[in-house]
Scaffold this active site. Structure first.
Site, short mmCIF file in Angstrom:
data_model
loop_
_atom_site.label_atom_id
_atom_site.label_comp_id
_atom_site.label_asym_id
_atom_site.label_seq_id
_atom_site.Cartn_x
_atom_site.Cartn_y
_atom_site.Cartn_z
N GLU A 41 37.87 27.34 45.34
CA GLU A 41 39.08 26.53 45.55
C GLU A 41 39.08 25.99 46.99
O GLU A 41 39.89 26.36 47.83
CB GLU A 41 40.32 27.40 45.24
CG GLU A 41 40.31 27.87 43.79
CD GLU A 41 41.28 29.01 43.46
OE1 GLU A 41 42.10 29.37 44.34
OE2 GLU A 41 41.21 29.54 42.34
N HIS B 14 46.20 28.66 46.69
CA HIS B 14 45.13 28.54 45.70
C HIS B 14 45.05 27.08 45.21
O HIS B 14 45.79 26.22 45.66
CB HIS B 14 45.42 29.44 44.49
CG HIS B 14 45.31 30.91 44.76
ND1 HIS B 14 44.32 31.69 44.22
CD2 HIS B 14 46.07 31.75 45.51
CE1 HIS B 14 44.47 32.94 44.61
NE2 HIS B 14 45.53 33.01 45.40
N ASN C 18 42.23 38.46 43.48
CA ASN C 18 43.64 38.33 43.09
C ASN C 18 43.97 39.09 41.80
O ASN C 18 44.98 38.83 41.16
CB ASN C 18 44.04 36.86 42.94
CG ASN C 18 45.48 36.63 43.34
OD1 ASN C 18 46.04 37.37 44.16
ND2 ASN C 18 46.11 35.62 42.73
N ARG D 146 33.83 32.34 41.95
CA ARG D 146 35.25 32.65 42.18
C ARG D 146 35.48 33.97 42.93
O ARG D 146 36.33 34.07 43.80
CB ARG D 146 35.95 32.72 40.81
CG ARG D 146 37.36 33.31 40.81
CD ARG D 146 37.91 33.29 39.39
NE ARG D 146 39.11 34.07 39.20
CZ ARG D 146 40.35 33.58 39.31
NH1 ARG D 146 40.53 32.34 39.66
NH2 ARG D 146 41.40 34.35 39.10
N GLU E 140 49.55 26.51 44.06
CA GLU E 140 48.36 25.98 43.39
C GLU E 140 48.30 24.51 43.74
O GLU E 140 49.06 23.71 43.20
CB GLU E 140 48.46 26.14 41.86
CG GLU E 140 48.50 27.58 41.38
CD GLU E 140 47.11 28.19 41.18
OE1 GLU E 140 46.10 27.51 41.46
OE2 GLU E 140 47.06 29.33 40.75
N HIS F 90 40.03 32.64 46.27
CA HIS F 90 39.02 32.30 45.27
C HIS F 90 38.04 31.30 45.87
O HIS F 90 38.43 30.25 46.37
CB HIS F 90 39.69 31.73 44.01
CG HIS F 90 40.48 32.78 43.28
ND1 HIS F 90 41.75 32.58 42.80
CD2 HIS F 90 40.16 34.06 42.98
CE1 HIS F 90 42.17 33.69 42.21
NE2 HIS F 90 41.22 34.60 42.30
O1 0X9 Z 1 45.05 33.52 38.50
C1 0X9 Z 1 45.27 33.49 39.73
O2 0X9 Z 1 44.90 34.37 40.49
C2 0X9 Z 1 46.02 32.29 40.32
N1 0X9 Z 1 45.54 31.08 39.72
S1 0X9 Z 1 44.01 30.56 40.07
O3 0X9 Z 1 43.72 29.46 39.20
N2 0X9 Z 1 43.98 29.99 41.55
O4 0X9 Z 1 43.11 31.65 39.98
C3 0X9 Z 1 47.49 32.44 40.04
C4 0X9 Z 1 48.10 33.65 40.68
C5 0X9 Z 1 49.53 33.85 40.32
N3 0X9 Z 1 50.00 35.16 40.75
C6 0X9 Z 1 49.62 36.32 40.14
N4 0X9 Z 1 48.93 36.35 39.04
N5 0X9 Z 1 50.04 37.44 40.69
ZN ZN Z 2 42.90 30.94 42.98
#
Ligand code: 0X9
Ligand code: ZN
Ligand code: ZN
Length: 417
Positions: free
Chosen positions: A179, A304, A251, A234, A378, A176
Protein backbone atom coordinates in the site's frame (compact mmCIF):
# COMPACT_ATOMS: atom_id res chain seq x y z
CA UNK A 1 15.29 -36.00 -0.74
CA UNK A 2 12.73 -35.64 -3.51
CA UNK A 3 10.62 -33.40 -1.32
CA UNK A 4 13.62 -31.19 -0.80
CA UNK A 5 14.29 -30.97 -4.52
CA UNK A 6 10.66 -30.12 -5.18
CA UNK A 7 10.83 -27.37 -2.56
CA UNK A 8 13.95 -25.89 -4.10
CA UNK A 9 12.29 -26.13 -7.50
CA UNK A 10 9.20 -24.32 -6.26
CA UNK A 11 11.27 -21.53 -4.73
CA UNK A 12 13.20 -21.07 -7.96
CA UNK A 13 10.01 -20.98 -10.01
CA UNK A 14 8.38 -18.33 -7.86
CA UNK A 15 11.52 -16.20 -7.94
CA UNK A 16 11.52 -16.46 -11.73
CA UNK A 17 7.88 -15.47 -11.85
CA UNK A 18 8.72 -12.34 -9.89
CA UNK A 19 11.47 -11.48 -12.35
CA UNK A 20 9.12 -12.05 -15.26
CA UNK A 21 6.97 -9.58 -13.40
CA UNK A 22 3.32 -8.95 -14.04
CA UNK A 23 2.93 -9.01 -17.79
CA UNK A 24 -0.51 -10.27 -18.78
CA UNK A 25 -1.78 -10.51 -15.22
CA UNK A 26 -5.30 -9.27 -14.72
CA UNK A 27 -7.29 -7.88 -11.83
CA UNK A 28 -10.95 -8.92 -11.77
CA UNK A 29 -13.85 -7.48 -9.83
CA UNK A 30 -16.83 -9.63 -8.92
CA UNK A 31 -19.78 -9.18 -6.60
CA UNK A 32 -20.95 -12.66 -5.59
CA UNK A 33 -24.75 -12.57 -5.32
CA UNK A 34 -25.22 -15.56 -3.02
CA UNK A 35 -23.46 -18.31 -1.09
CA UNK A 36 -23.22 -20.41 -4.24
CA UNK A 37 -21.24 -17.69 -6.01
CA UNK A 38 -19.07 -17.23 -2.91
CA UNK A 39 -18.31 -20.95 -3.23
CA UNK A 40 -17.21 -20.40 -6.83
CA UNK A 41 -14.81 -17.67 -5.69
CA UNK A 42 -13.61 -20.05 -3.00
CA UNK A 43 -12.87 -22.76 -5.51
CA UNK A 44 -11.05 -20.29 -7.73
CA UNK A 45 -8.91 -19.35 -4.77
CA UNK A 46 -7.98 -22.93 -4.00
CA UNK A 47 -7.46 -24.12 -7.59
CA UNK A 48 -5.67 -21.19 -9.19
CA UNK A 49 -3.08 -18.73 -8.04
CA UNK A 50 -5.36 -15.92 -7.01
CA UNK A 51 -4.16 -12.92 -5.02
CA UNK A 52 -6.99 -11.15 -3.22
CA UNK A 53 -6.72 -7.37 -3.23
CA UNK A 54 -9.98 -6.30 -1.65
CA UNK A 55 -10.82 -7.95 0.66
CA UNK A 56 -7.34 -9.28 1.25
CA UNK A 57 -8.22 -12.92 1.69
CA UNK A 58 -10.80 -15.32 0.31
CA UNK A 59 -11.83 -16.06 3.89
CA UNK A 60 -13.27 -12.55 4.12
CA UNK A 61 -15.54 -12.91 1.07
CA UNK A 62 -19.28 -12.85 1.65
CA UNK A 63 -22.34 -12.32 -0.60
CA UNK A 64 -22.91 -8.82 -2.05
CA UNK A 65 -19.34 -7.83 -1.27
CA UNK A 66 -17.20 -6.23 -3.94
CA UNK A 67 -14.20 -8.51 -4.48
CA UNK A 68 -11.04 -7.57 -6.39
CA UNK A 69 -8.45 -10.23 -7.14
CA UNK A 70 -5.33 -10.66 -9.26
CA UNK A 71 -4.72 -13.65 -11.49
CA UNK A 72 -1.53 -14.98 -13.12
CA UNK A 73 -1.27 -14.36 -16.87
CA UNK A 74 -1.53 -18.03 -17.88
CA UNK A 75 -4.59 -18.54 -15.66
CA UNK A 76 -6.50 -15.42 -16.62
CA UNK A 77 -8.40 -16.94 -19.57
CA UNK A 78 -9.33 -19.98 -17.54
CA UNK A 79 -10.61 -17.78 -14.73
CA UNK A 80 -12.55 -15.59 -17.11
CA UNK A 81 -14.14 -18.68 -18.69
CA UNK A 82 -15.07 -20.04 -15.32
CA UNK A 83 -16.69 -16.78 -14.28
CA UNK A 84 -18.63 -16.65 -17.55
CA UNK A 85 -19.79 -20.27 -17.35
CA UNK A 86 -20.88 -19.99 -13.74
CA UNK A 87 -22.77 -16.77 -14.36
CA UNK A 88 -20.82 -14.72 -11.84
CA UNK A 89 -20.87 -11.16 -13.08
CA UNK A 90 -17.41 -9.72 -13.37
CA UNK A 91 -15.44 -6.79 -14.66
CA UNK A 92 -11.79 -6.58 -15.65
CA UNK A 93 -10.37 -3.81 -13.45
CA UNK A 94 -6.81 -4.04 -14.73
CA UNK A 95 -6.26 -5.72 -18.08
CA UNK A 96 -2.47 -5.89 -17.91
CA UNK A 97 -0.95 -5.32 -14.50
CA UNK A 98 2.52 -4.71 -15.92
CA UNK A 99 1.18 -1.76 -17.89
CA UNK A 100 -0.40 -0.35 -14.72
CA UNK A 101 2.86 -0.90 -12.86
CA UNK A 102 4.79 0.95 -15.54
CA UNK A 103 2.25 3.79 -15.35
CA UNK A 104 2.87 3.99 -11.62
CA UNK A 105 6.02 6.08 -11.98
CA UNK A 106 4.39 8.84 -14.00
CA UNK A 107 5.46 11.70 -11.73
CA UNK A 108 6.90 14.67 -13.55
CA UNK A 109 9.15 15.40 -10.61
CA UNK A 110 12.50 14.49 -12.17
CA UNK A 111 14.74 13.81 -9.26
CA UNK A 112 16.89 10.97 -8.08
CA UNK A 113 16.72 11.68 -4.34
CA UNK A 114 13.78 12.06 -2.04
CA UNK A 115 10.59 13.56 -3.42
CA UNK A 116 7.19 14.06 -1.82
CA UNK A 117 5.52 13.41 -5.15
CA UNK A 118 7.24 10.13 -5.84
CA UNK A 119 7.32 6.76 -4.16
CA UNK A 120 10.54 6.64 -2.16
CA UNK A 121 12.31 3.42 -1.34
CA UNK A 122 13.19 2.62 2.26
CA UNK A 123 16.79 3.77 2.01
CA UNK A 124 15.56 7.16 0.83
CA UNK A 125 12.86 7.39 3.51
CA UNK A 126 15.33 6.41 6.26
CA UNK A 127 17.78 9.11 5.14
CA UNK A 128 14.88 11.56 4.95
CA UNK A 129 13.91 10.90 8.61
CA UNK A 130 17.47 11.81 9.64
CA UNK A 131 17.55 14.95 7.46
CA UNK A 132 14.16 16.22 8.57
CA UNK A 133 15.11 15.88 12.23
CA UNK A 134 18.51 17.52 11.68
CA UNK A 135 16.99 20.43 9.75
CA UNK A 136 14.17 21.12 12.23
CA UNK A 137 15.71 20.59 15.67
CA UNK A 138 13.18 22.87 17.37
CA UNK A 139 10.18 20.88 16.15
CA UNK A 140 11.32 17.36 15.26
CA UNK A 141 13.23 14.59 16.89
CA UNK A 142 13.86 11.08 15.63
CA UNK A 143 13.38 8.11 17.93
CA UNK A 144 14.06 4.41 17.29
CA UNK A 145 11.19 2.37 18.73
CA UNK A 146 12.52 -1.06 17.90
CA UNK A 147 13.94 -3.27 15.23
CA UNK A 148 12.29 -5.18 12.40
CA UNK A 149 12.57 -8.93 11.92
CA UNK A 150 15.44 -8.39 9.51
CA UNK A 151 17.16 -6.06 11.98
CA UNK A 152 16.37 -2.60 10.63
CA UNK A 153 15.78 0.29 13.05
CA UNK A 154 12.16 1.50 13.17
CA UNK A 155 12.28 5.28 13.02
CA UNK A 156 9.58 7.44 14.55
CA UNK A 157 9.40 11.21 14.19
CA UNK A 158 8.17 13.21 17.16
CA UNK A 159 6.85 16.55 15.97
CA UNK A 160 5.72 19.54 18.01
CA UNK A 161 6.90 22.57 19.92
CA UNK A 162 8.69 21.54 23.08
CA UNK A 163 6.65 21.95 26.25
CA UNK A 164 5.68 20.17 29.46
CA UNK A 165 2.85 17.61 29.76
CA UNK A 166 1.84 17.65 26.13
CA UNK A 167 -0.80 15.28 24.82
CA UNK A 168 -0.08 13.49 21.58
CA UNK A 169 -1.54 11.99 18.43
CA UNK A 170 0.01 8.83 17.06
CA UNK A 171 -0.07 8.14 13.33
CA UNK A 172 1.48 5.25 11.43
CA UNK A 173 1.85 4.32 7.78
CA UNK A 174 3.05 1.28 5.88
CA UNK A 175 1.47 -1.58 7.82
CA UNK A 176 0.82 -3.41 4.58
CA UNK A 177 3.83 -3.49 2.30
CA UNK A 178 2.10 -3.00 -1.06
CA UNK A 179 0.00 0.00 0.00
CA UNK A 180 2.63 2.48 -1.21
CA UNK A 181 0.45 5.59 -1.01
CA UNK A 182 0.41 5.15 2.78
CA UNK A 183 4.09 5.92 3.57
CA UNK A 184 3.86 8.70 0.98
CA UNK A 185 1.15 10.30 3.11
CA UNK A 186 3.15 10.16 6.36
CA UNK A 187 6.02 11.93 4.61
CA UNK A 188 3.65 14.49 3.13
CA UNK A 189 2.08 15.14 6.52
CA UNK A 190 5.47 15.85 8.10
CA UNK A 191 6.43 18.19 5.26
CA UNK A 192 3.15 20.12 5.42
CA UNK A 193 3.28 20.43 9.19
CA UNK A 194 6.78 21.90 9.06
CA UNK A 195 6.12 24.14 6.06
CA UNK A 196 2.89 25.60 7.40
CA UNK A 197 3.93 25.93 11.05
CA UNK A 198 3.91 29.64 11.86
CA UNK A 199 1.79 30.38 8.78
CA UNK A 200 -1.37 28.30 8.99
CA UNK A 201 -3.13 29.06 12.28
CA UNK A 202 -4.65 25.59 12.71
CA UNK A 203 -1.34 23.79 12.12
CA UNK A 204 0.51 26.23 14.36
CA UNK A 205 -1.95 25.69 17.19
CA UNK A 206 -1.81 21.93 16.68
CA UNK A 207 1.97 21.75 16.92
CA UNK A 208 2.10 24.22 19.79
CA UNK A 209 -0.44 22.28 21.83
CA UNK A 210 0.13 18.68 20.77
CA UNK A 211 2.88 16.31 19.74
CA UNK A 212 2.55 14.12 16.67
CA UNK A 213 4.24 10.76 16.67
CA UNK A 214 4.65 9.77 13.04
CA UNK A 215 5.86 6.27 12.17
CA UNK A 216 6.43 6.53 8.39
CA UNK A 217 6.79 2.79 7.71
CA UNK A 218 5.79 0.06 10.17
CA UNK A 219 6.50 -2.96 7.99
CA UNK A 220 9.89 -1.91 6.64
CA UNK A 221 11.06 -5.41 5.65
CA UNK A 222 7.87 -5.96 3.68
CA UNK A 223 8.10 -2.55 2.04
CA UNK A 224 11.64 -3.28 0.86
CA UNK A 225 10.46 -6.64 -0.45
CA UNK A 226 7.82 -4.89 -2.59
CA UNK A 227 10.59 -2.79 -4.14
CA UNK A 228 13.00 -5.62 -4.76
CA UNK A 229 11.09 -8.90 -5.19
CA UNK A 230 7.31 -8.81 -5.22
CA UNK A 231 5.34 -5.58 -5.62
CA UNK A 232 2.21 -7.29 -4.34
CA UNK A 233 3.58 -8.47 -0.97
CA UNK A 234 1.44 -7.56 2.06
CA UNK A 235 2.80 -9.21 5.21
CA UNK A 236 5.93 -8.99 7.32
CA UNK A 237 8.95 -11.08 6.30
CA UNK A 238 9.37 -13.26 9.37
CA UNK A 239 9.92 -17.01 9.14
CA UNK A 240 7.13 -19.25 10.37
CA UNK A 241 8.17 -22.35 12.30
CA UNK A 242 7.38 -25.55 10.44
CA UNK A 243 6.22 -23.76 7.30
CA UNK A 244 7.83 -22.73 4.05
CA UNK A 245 5.54 -19.67 3.92
CA UNK A 246 6.81 -16.32 5.09
CA UNK A 247 5.22 -13.51 7.03
CA UNK A 248 2.34 -12.45 9.24
CA UNK A 249 -0.32 -9.85 8.55
CA UNK A 250 0.66 -7.10 11.01
CA UNK A 251 -2.93 -5.86 11.10
CA UNK A 252 -4.14 -9.25 12.34
CA UNK A 253 -1.41 -9.52 14.96
CA UNK A 254 -2.74 -7.27 17.74
CA UNK A 255 -4.43 -8.49 20.87
CA UNK A 256 -7.99 -7.48 19.98
CA UNK A 257 -10.16 -10.57 19.54
CA UNK A 258 -6.98 -12.01 18.09
CA UNK A 259 -7.57 -14.44 15.22
CA UNK A 260 -11.26 -14.96 16.00
CA UNK A 261 -12.66 -13.57 12.74
CA UNK A 262 -11.45 -12.36 9.34
CA UNK A 263 -7.97 -13.70 9.95
CA UNK A 264 -6.25 -16.93 9.00
CA UNK A 265 -4.40 -19.48 11.12
CA UNK A 266 -2.62 -20.71 7.98
CA UNK A 267 0.82 -19.15 7.66
CA UNK A 268 0.56 -19.26 3.86
CA UNK A 269 -2.43 -16.90 3.81
CA UNK A 270 -2.12 -13.16 3.34
CA UNK A 271 -4.17 -12.54 6.49
CA UNK A 272 -2.19 -14.92 8.73
CA UNK A 273 -2.61 -13.70 12.32
CA UNK A 274 0.80 -14.95 13.49
CA UNK A 275 1.71 -17.49 16.15
CA UNK A 276 0.49 -15.21 18.97
CA UNK A 277 -0.58 -11.61 19.49
CA UNK A 278 2.44 -9.33 18.96
CA UNK A 279 4.50 -12.24 17.63
CA UNK A 280 5.98 -9.79 15.10
CA UNK A 281 8.82 -7.56 16.25
CA UNK A 282 7.23 -4.63 14.41
CA UNK A 283 3.79 -4.88 16.06
CA UNK A 284 5.40 -5.53 19.45
CA UNK A 285 7.55 -2.39 19.11
CA UNK A 286 4.51 -0.31 18.13
CA UNK A 287 2.35 -1.70 20.94
CA UNK A 288 5.16 -1.25 23.48
CA UNK A 289 5.58 2.38 22.46
CA UNK A 290 1.87 3.08 22.77
CA UNK A 291 1.65 1.30 26.14
CA UNK A 292 4.62 3.27 27.41
CA UNK A 293 3.14 6.62 26.31
CA UNK A 294 -0.45 5.59 26.79
CA UNK A 295 -1.65 8.38 29.13
CA UNK A 296 -0.47 11.07 26.73
CA UNK A 297 -1.78 9.56 23.48
CA UNK A 298 -5.27 10.86 22.73
CA UNK A 299 -5.75 9.67 19.17
CA UNK A 300 -4.47 6.83 17.01
CA UNK A 301 -4.51 7.08 13.21
CA UNK A 302 -3.36 4.31 10.91
CA UNK A 303 -3.08 4.81 7.16
CA UNK A 304 -3.85 2.04 4.65
CA UNK A 305 -5.12 1.74 1.09
CA UNK A 306 -7.25 1.25 -0.94
CA UNK A 307 -11.07 1.76 -0.83
CA UNK A 308 -11.60 5.39 0.19
CA UNK A 309 -12.94 4.63 3.63
CA UNK A 310 -12.65 6.10 7.07
CA UNK A 311 -13.06 3.30 9.59
CA UNK A 312 -13.28 3.27 13.34
CA UNK A 313 -13.81 0.47 15.93
CA UNK A 314 -14.86 -2.15 16.06
CA UNK A 315 -13.79 -4.63 13.44
CA UNK A 316 -13.39 -7.69 15.68
CA UNK A 317 -16.99 -7.50 16.86
CA UNK A 318 -20.29 -5.97 15.75
CA UNK A 319 -20.48 -4.34 19.17
CA UNK A 320 -20.40 -0.55 18.86
CA UNK A 321 -17.76 1.51 20.64
CA UNK A 322 -19.01 3.49 23.64
CA UNK A 323 -18.53 6.84 21.86
CA UNK A 324 -19.96 5.56 18.57
CA UNK A 325 -22.07 8.68 17.96
CA UNK A 326 -19.07 10.91 18.45
CA UNK A 327 -16.76 8.84 16.23
CA UNK A 328 -19.42 8.69 13.55
CA UNK A 329 -19.91 12.44 13.49
CA UNK A 330 -16.13 13.03 13.43
CA UNK A 331 -15.84 10.63 10.49
CA UNK A 332 -18.71 12.36 8.73
CA UNK A 333 -17.16 15.81 9.14
CA UNK A 334 -13.64 14.59 8.26
CA UNK A 335 -14.96 12.95 5.08
CA UNK A 336 -16.67 16.18 4.10
CA UNK A 337 -13.43 18.07 4.64
CA UNK A 338 -11.60 15.53 2.49
CA UNK A 339 -14.18 15.78 -0.30
CA UNK A 340 -14.10 19.57 -0.29
CA UNK A 341 -10.89 19.62 -2.33
CA UNK A 342 -11.38 17.18 -5.23
CA UNK A 343 -14.81 15.67 -4.49
CA UNK A 344 -13.26 12.34 -3.52
CA UNK A 345 -15.99 10.28 -1.88
CA UNK A 346 -15.34 8.30 1.25
CA UNK A 347 -17.60 5.90 3.07
CA UNK A 348 -17.21 5.64 6.83
CA UNK A 349 -18.36 3.66 9.83
CA UNK A 350 -17.31 0.84 12.15
CA UNK A 351 -14.89 -1.53 10.42
CA UNK A 352 -17.01 -4.67 10.89
CA UNK A 353 -19.97 -3.32 8.93
CA UNK A 354 -18.19 -0.87 6.62
CA UNK A 355 -15.37 -3.04 5.23
CA UNK A 356 -15.50 -6.51 6.85
CA UNK A 357 -15.18 -8.14 10.25
CA UNK A 358 -11.50 -8.76 10.95
CA UNK A 359 -9.83 -9.22 14.33
CA UNK A 360 -6.35 -8.31 15.52
CA UNK A 361 -6.19 -4.81 14.04
CA UNK A 362 -4.22 -1.97 15.61
CA UNK A 363 -7.20 0.42 15.62
CA UNK A 364 -9.35 -1.88 17.78
CA UNK A 365 -6.42 -2.66 20.04
CA UNK A 366 -5.55 1.01 20.56
CA UNK A 367 -9.20 1.77 21.27
CA UNK A 368 -9.37 -0.95 23.93
CA UNK A 369 -6.23 0.54 25.49
CA UNK A 370 -8.41 3.55 26.23
CA UNK A 371 -7.55 5.75 23.26
CA UNK A 372 -10.98 7.12 22.40
CA UNK A 373 -10.20 8.45 18.91
CA UNK A 374 -8.98 5.67 16.66
CA UNK A 375 -9.32 5.73 12.89
CA UNK A 376 -8.14 3.63 9.96
CA UNK A 377 -7.87 5.50 6.67
CA UNK A 378 -8.16 3.56 3.44
CA UNK A 379 -6.80 6.02 0.90
CA UNK A 380 -7.38 6.20 -2.88
CA UNK A 381 -8.54 4.75 -5.06
CA UNK A 382 -11.59 2.48 -5.32
CA UNK A 383 -9.93 -0.04 -7.63
CA UNK A 384 -9.06 1.61 -10.93
CA UNK A 385 -5.39 1.27 -9.98
CA UNK A 386 -5.73 -0.27 -6.53
CA UNK A 387 -2.29 -0.69 -4.96
CA UNK A 388 -0.51 0.64 -8.04
CA UNK A 389 -1.83 4.18 -7.75
CA UNK A 390 0.12 6.40 -10.19
CA UNK A 391 2.55 8.86 -8.66
CA UNK A 392 0.63 11.73 -10.24
CA UNK A 393 -2.07 11.00 -7.65
CA UNK A 394 0.24 11.28 -4.63
CA UNK A 395 -0.16 15.04 -4.35
CA UNK A 396 -3.97 15.27 -4.62
CA UNK A 397 -4.42 12.20 -2.40
CA UNK A 398 -2.15 13.61 0.28
CA UNK A 399 -3.64 17.10 0.08
CA UNK A 400 -7.19 15.87 0.60
CA UNK A 401 -6.20 13.39 3.31
CA UNK A 402 -4.36 16.13 5.16
CA UNK A 403 -7.63 18.05 5.48
CA UNK A 404 -9.30 15.09 7.17
CA UNK A 405 -6.34 14.45 9.49
CA UNK A 406 -6.18 18.12 10.47
CA UNK A 407 -9.90 18.08 11.19
CA UNK A 408 -9.56 15.06 13.47
CA UNK A 409 -6.47 16.46 15.21
CA UNK A 410 -8.19 19.76 15.83
CA UNK A 411 -11.28 18.01 17.16
CA UNK A 412 -9.12 16.01 19.55
CA UNK A 413 -7.34 19.17 20.69
CA UNK A 414 -10.67 20.89 21.39
CA UNK A 415 -11.89 17.90 23.40
CA UNK A 416 -8.81 17.16 25.49
CA UNK A 417 -10.42 17.49 28.90
O1 0X9 B 1 -7.88 -5.51 6.46
C1 0X9 B 1 -7.20 -4.58 6.91
O2 0X9 B 1 -6.27 -4.75 7.68
C2 0X9 B 1 -7.53 -3.14 6.49
N1 0X9 B 1 -7.80 -3.11 5.08
S1 0X9 B 1 -6.57 -3.36 4.02
O3 0X9 B 1 -7.14 -3.48 2.70
N2 0X9 B 1 -5.63 -2.08 3.99
O4 0X9 B 1 -5.81 -4.48 4.43
C3 0X9 B 1 -8.74 -2.67 7.25
C4 0X9 B 1 -8.53 -2.61 8.73
C5 0X9 B 1 -9.76 -2.24 9.49
N3 0X9 B 1 -9.57 -2.44 10.92
C6 0X9 B 1 -9.53 -3.67 11.49
N4 0X9 B 1 -9.78 -4.77 10.83
N5 0X9 B 1 -9.26 -3.72 12.77
ZN1 ZN C 1 -3.73 -2.21 4.68
ZN1 ZN D 1 9.38 8.53 24.87
Amino acid sequence: MWALLVLIGAAAVSADLQDLAFDGQKVFRVIPQNDEQVEIINSLASNMQVDFWQPDSVTLVSPQMQVDFRVEADKSFEVEDLLKESGVEYRVLIDNLQAALDAQFDSKARTTGHSYEKYNNWETIAAWTADIAAQNPALVSRIVIGETYEGRPMYLLKMGKRGPNKKAIFMDCGFHAREWISPAFCQWFVKEALETYGKDTVMTTLLNSLDFYVLPVVNIDGYIYTWTKDRMWRKTRSKNAGSRCIGTDPNRNFNAGWCTVGASKNSCDSTYCGSAPESEKETKALADFIREHRPTIKAYLTIHSYSQMLLFPYSYTYKLPSNYEELNSIADAASKQLASLYSTEYTYGPGATTIYPAAGGSDDWAYDQGIKYCFTFELRDTGRYGFVLPESQIKPTCEETLLAVKYIANYVLEHLY
